[in-house]
Design a protein around this motif. Sequence first.
Motif, short mmCIF file in Angstrom:
data_model
loop_
_atom_site.label_atom_id
_atom_site.label_comp_id
_atom_site.label_asym_id
_atom_site.label_seq_id
_atom_site.Cartn_x
_atom_site.Cartn_y
_atom_site.Cartn_z
N ILE A 5 32.69 28.03 46.42
CA ILE A 5 33.54 29.40 45.90
C ILE A 5 32.69 29.99 44.89
N ALA A 6 32.70 31.48 44.95
CA ALA A 6 31.92 32.11 43.90
C ALA A 6 32.80 33.19 43.45
N ASP A 7 33.42 33.26 42.16
CA ASP A 7 34.19 34.27 41.75
C ASP A 7 33.94 34.57 40.13
N ASP A 8 33.81 35.62 39.49
CA ASP A 8 33.38 35.62 38.23
C ASP A 8 34.64 35.56 37.40
N HIS A 9 35.86 35.50 37.81
CA HIS A 9 36.94 35.30 37.08
C HIS A 9 37.34 33.83 37.03
N PRO A 10 37.52 33.24 36.06
CA PRO A 10 37.67 31.63 36.15
C PRO A 10 39.09 31.38 36.61
N LEU A 11 40.08 31.94 36.38
CA LEU A 11 41.55 31.69 36.75
C LEU A 11 41.37 31.76 38.52
N THR A 12 40.86 33.04 38.82
CA THR A 12 40.91 33.05 40.32
C THR A 12 39.86 31.85 40.89
N LEU A 13 38.90 31.74 40.27
CA LEU A 13 37.94 30.66 40.78
C LEU A 13 38.69 29.27 40.82
N ASN A 14 39.22 28.72 39.64
CA ASN A 14 39.92 27.66 39.85
C ASN A 14 40.96 27.74 40.54
N GLY A 15 41.98 28.60 40.61
CA GLY A 15 43.08 28.63 41.46
C GLY A 15 42.74 28.44 43.03
N THR A 16 41.70 29.16 43.41
CA THR A 16 41.11 28.92 44.75
C THR A 16 40.69 27.70 44.80
N LYS A 17 40.09 27.20 44.07
CA LYS A 17 39.35 25.67 44.36
C LYS A 17 40.78 24.71 44.43
N LEU A 18 41.59 24.91 43.60
CA LEU A 18 42.77 23.71 43.68
C LEU A 18 43.68 23.89 44.99
N PHE A 19 43.63 25.21 45.41
CA PHE A 19 44.41 25.57 46.54
C PHE A 19 43.57 25.05 47.88
#
Length: 205
Positions: A5-19
């Motif tokens: 996963i690649a995203d420059d917004h940490p919250l979106t990145l972590n949220g996508t990872k956890l999901f």
Amino acid sequence: MKVIIADDHPLTLNGTKLFLESLKYRVVETAQNGVKALNLIHIHQPDVAIIDINMPGLDGLDILKAVKEQKLKTKIVLLTMHKESSIYQRALELGVDGYILKEFAIKELDTCLQNLNCGKKYLNTIIESDLIFDTNKMEVGLEKLTVSERKVLELIANQKTSKQIAELLFISEKTVEGHRTKIIEKLALPKEKNALLKWLILNKI
């Protein structure tokens, strides 16, 4: 299924990872810039890379292009806020495997990955319907053009300048500019520099 996963917004990145991890997908790495994302794809050769379009270094479209040109096996899903048909169309031209709007990510990500696992592509239905609407609107706009306006449009498509068009059609440059203005109005294009030429290139006219 291995995922990056690649995203420059940490919250979106972590949220996508956890999901994704909650759905039992194996997230092997994450990145917050495009250069690192492409390097991770080379290193891990994941089944899928979920990439944001707007990122520093390389953007999502740059990564998509590189992966397809290098014939890497990784499938690319663009996860984005962009609804513009021009960006979507470019992604299609580059061979994107999945295109999801962030606002629908929770509903669509799992379905998207399941489709990819079965060898199918997944494209957001909202974007698809918007693109059809834009195409229909484009055709209606063309029907509104006069014969003279169509001829001017054809010459603009051949990247002729107003001066060259005027000479070819035996009219004044002022008349050519008048036709340009009318064409832009009828096609409902933004009144910005090179808007008409950009539209012609995008629609391959």
